[in-house]
Design a protein around this motif. Structure first.
Motif, PDB file in Angstrom:
ATOM      1  N   ALA A  60      27.348  36.031  39.036  1.00 13.99           N
ATOM      2  CA  ALA A  60      27.708  35.018  40.032  1.00 13.99           C
ATOM      3  C   ALA A  60      29.049  34.350  39.722  1.00 13.99           C
ATOM      4  O   ALA A  60      29.881  34.202  40.626  1.00 13.99           O
ATOM      5  CB  ALA A  60      26.592  33.979  40.166  1.00 13.99           C
ATOM      6  N   PRO A  61      29.322  33.958  38.468  1.00 14.80           N
ATOM      7  CA  PRO A  61      30.647  33.380  38.195  1.00 14.80           C
ATOM      8  C   PRO A  61      31.786  34.363  38.446  1.00 14.80           C
ATOM      9  O   PRO A  61      32.863  33.969  38.908  1.00 14.80           O
ATOM     10  CB  PRO A  61      30.567  32.991  36.717  1.00 14.80           C
ATOM     11  N   VAL A  62      31.562  35.645  38.143  1.00 18.23           N
ATOM     12  CA  VAL A  62      32.603  36.648  38.388  1.00 18.23           C
ATOM     13  C   VAL A  62      32.874  36.758  39.885  1.00 18.23           C
ATOM     14  O   VAL A  62      34.034  36.831  40.320  1.00 18.23           O
ATOM     15  CB  VAL A  62      32.191  38.011  37.796  1.00 18.23           C
ATOM     16  N   VAL A  63      31.810  36.754  40.684  1.00 19.55           N
ATOM     17  CA  VAL A  63      31.979  36.793  42.139  1.00 19.55           C
ATOM     18  C   VAL A  63      32.776  35.578  42.604  1.00 19.55           C
ATOM     19  O   VAL A  63      33.686  35.682  43.430  1.00 19.55           O
ATOM     20  CB  VAL A  63      30.600  36.840  42.839  1.00 19.55           C
ATOM     21  N   GLY A  64      32.446  34.409  42.047  1.00 23.32           N
ATOM     22  CA  GLY A  64      33.180  33.198  42.415  1.00 23.32           C
ATOM     23  C   GLY A  64      34.651  33.277  42.061  1.00 23.32           C
ATOM     24  O   GLY A  64      35.513  32.881  42.859  1.00 23.32           O
ATOM     25  N   VAL A  65      34.954  33.814  40.881  1.00 22.72           N
ATOM     26  CA  VAL A  65      36.358  33.938  40.464  1.00 22.72           C
ATOM     27  C   VAL A  65      37.103  34.918  41.356  1.00 22.72           C
ATOM     28  O   VAL A  65      38.240  34.660  41.779  1.00 22.72           O
ATOM     29  CB  VAL A  65      36.433  34.371  38.984  1.00 22.72           C
ATOM     30  N   VAL A  66      36.472  36.050  41.664  1.00 18.26           N
ATOM     31  CA  VAL A  66      37.127  37.055  42.510  1.00 18.26           C
ATOM     32  C   VAL A  66      37.404  36.494  43.900  1.00 18.26           C
ATOM     33  O   VAL A  66      38.518  36.612  44.430  1.00 18.26           O
ATOM     34  CB  VAL A  66      36.264  38.330  42.585  1.00 18.26           C
ATOM     35  N   VAL A  67      36.398  35.875  44.502  1.00 15.27           N
ATOM     36  CA  VAL A  67      36.575  35.317  45.843  1.00 15.27           C
ATOM     37  C   VAL A  67      37.582  34.172  45.823  1.00 15.27           C
ATOM     38  O   VAL A  67      38.454  34.067  46.700  1.00 15.27           O
ATOM     39  CB  VAL A  67      35.219  34.842  46.412  1.00 15.27           C
ATOM     40  N   GLY A  68      37.480  33.300  44.816  1.00 16.29           N
ATOM     41  CA  GLY A  68      38.427  32.186  44.724  1.00 16.29           C
ATOM     42  C   GLY A  68      39.856  32.654  44.538  1.00 16.29           C
ATOM     43  O   GLY A  68      40.780  32.111  45.139  1.00 16.29           O
ATOM     44  N   THR A  69      40.042  33.703  43.723  1.00 18.42           N
ATOM     45  CA  THR A  69      41.387  34.240  43.513  1.00 18.42           C
ATOM     46  C   THR A  69      41.942  34.861  44.788  1.00 18.42           C
ATOM     47  O   THR A  69      43.108  34.658  45.137  1.00 18.42           O
ATOM     48  CB  THR A  69      41.367  35.284  42.375  1.00 18.42           C
ATOM     49  N   ALA A  70      41.086  35.622  45.483  1.00 18.69           N
ATOM     50  CA  ALA A  70      41.532  36.231  46.740  1.00 18.69           C
ATOM     51  C   ALA A  70      41.876  35.164  47.770  1.00 18.69           C
ATOM     52  O   ALA A  70      42.894  35.262  48.479  1.00 18.69           O
ATOM     53  CB  ALA A  70      40.442  37.158  47.284  1.00 18.69           C
TER      54      ALA A  70
END
Length: 201
Positions: free
Chosen positions: A38-48
């Motif tokens: 879940a944190p990785v998904v958050g980082v990826v989406v936030g970065t995009a």
């Protein structure tokens, strides 16, 4: 969190069923997904989102220009005039007919909103326009873009965690239903003879 609570089924117990161990595995997998994925998904989406918003900020700052408009006369308020910057606590705005000079040098006029309580002809106030002088919303600033990116990343992480927990609950619910179905079948076989002398002999 129910996923953590399901880990108690790892304990060695002579009464532990196979489904209890399966629930423990499901709980462990869910916990790993919530803590690691879940944190990785958050980082990826936030970065995009941050990249997209950064480009939007750059484009808007390049194409939107702040010019000075002059009030010609005040207009009656219109429910169709919606200010994209208006908020619930924002001061009331007045609708006026104004004229201004576009960045390309052409003269423009039209209805716009001003923060003045009682605008008078000749009053001057700033507005934002595109290259052709059409009124546009204020360009997005970097701080607001960063806030939106953080919110997008946080929302994505929470959504991923909720999806993992929802999947765990669905799997456990199906396992419990199968467990009760097997219990009902066993009871149907043993029920008619329950309590009779000599049963099973």
């Amino acid at each position: 969190m129910r996923a953590i609570g399901g880990l108690w089924r790892w304990r060695h117990n002579p009464l532990r069923r196979a489904t209890d161990l399966a629930e423990a595995w499901v709980a462990l997998a869910t916990l790993v997904l919530i803590v690691c994925v879940a944190p990785v998904v958050g980082v990826v989406v936030g970065t995009a989102a941050a990249d997209a918003l950064r480009r939007s900020v750059h484009d808007q700052q390049e194409t939107r220009h702040r010019v000075t408009a002059t009030v010609v006369r005040e207009l009656d308020p219109s429910p169709l005039d919606v200010d994209p910057e208006a908020a619930a606590a924002a001061p009331p705005r007045s609708r006026v007919l104004a004229e201004w000079t576009a960045p390309d040098g052409s003269a423009r006029h039209g209805p716009v909103l001003t923060v003045a309580d009682s605008p008078h002809p000749g009053d001057r106030f700033p507005i934002w326009t595109d290259e052709h002088g059409r009124t546009v919303a204020r360009p997005l600033d970097a701080a607001t873009a960063a806030t939106h990116a953080v919110l997008a990343g946080t929302g994505a992480a929470l959504a991923a965690a909720a999806l993992a927990e929802g999947a765990r609950r669905l799997v456990v619910w199906r396992m419990v239903r199968r467990r009760y179905a097997r219990l009902d079948q066993a009871w149907e076989q043993a029920g008619p003879d329950w309590g009779r002398t000599g049963t099973g002999s």
